[in-house]
Design a protein around this motif. Sequence first.
Motif, PDB file in Angstrom:
ATOM      1  N   GLU A  73       0.844  -1.188   0.000  1.00  0.00           N
ATOM      2  CA  GLU A  73       0.000   0.000   0.000  1.00  0.00           C
ATOM      3  C   GLU A  73       0.879   1.237   0.000  1.00  0.00           C
ATOM      4  OE1 GLU A  73      -2.398  -0.493   3.488  1.00  0.00           O
ATOM      5  OE2 GLU A  73      -0.834   0.221   4.806  1.00  0.00           O
ATOM      6  N   HIS A  74       0.274   2.373  -0.342  1.00  0.00           N
ATOM      7  CA  HIS A  74       1.030   3.612  -0.374  1.00  0.00           C
ATOM      8  C   HIS A  74       0.187   4.757   0.193  1.00  0.00           C
ATOM      9  CE1 HIS A  74      -1.159   3.707  -4.237  1.00  0.00           C
ATOM     10  NE2 HIS A  74      -1.234   5.002  -4.013  1.00  0.00           N
ATOM     11  N   LEU A  75       0.852   5.821   0.571  1.00  0.00           N
ATOM     12  CA  LEU A  75       0.177   7.006   1.077  1.00  0.00           C
ATOM     13  C   LEU A  75      -0.514   7.681  -0.096  1.00  0.00           C
ATOM     14  CD1 LEU A  75      -0.313   8.874   3.508  1.00  0.00           C
ATOM     15  CD2 LEU A  75       1.786  10.078   2.891  1.00  0.00           C
ATOM     16  N   ALA A  76      -1.850   7.764  -0.028  1.00  0.00           N
ATOM     17  CA  ALA A  76      -2.637   8.287  -1.144  1.00  0.00           C
ATOM     18  C   ALA A  76      -3.068   9.729  -0.925  1.00  0.00           C
ATOM     19  CB  ALA A  76      -3.869   7.420  -1.365  1.00  0.00           C
ATOM     20  N   GLY A  77      -3.034  10.195   0.320  1.00  0.00           N
ATOM     21  CA  GLY A  77      -3.445  11.556   0.610  1.00  0.00           C
ATOM     22  C   GLY A  77      -3.435  11.811   2.098  1.00  0.00           C
TER      23      GLY A  77
END
Length: 110
Positions: A73-77
């Motif tokens: 997963e990644h930081l989306a906002g």
Amino acid sequence: MKYVVMIFRGADRVRTEADERGLGRLRQLQRELAESGELISSEGLRPPTEGRIVQIRDGQQVVTDGPFGAAKEHLAGYFMVDATDERALAIAGQISAAVGDRVELRATVI
């Protein structure tokens, strides 16, 4: 106190109609928090493939295209808010409900 609510997204997740509805709820929350004076900043982030890693090695700046390493997963906002602890928890809950997943809430140090 200032808090950041970090929104994560699965790296291989495809945007759905439910995601679009969630974005609408996030935009509405963004407007409400701005009107109440609690919103400091809120932005969505481009995917990691469009990012860069910046570091200093041996006194020289080195820039590498992202992503760097595999992640599920990644930081989306994020939302940065100025609120009491109880209110920040409530805001994080609203954001979690809008995105349909967990979010991370952290107080700032300074």
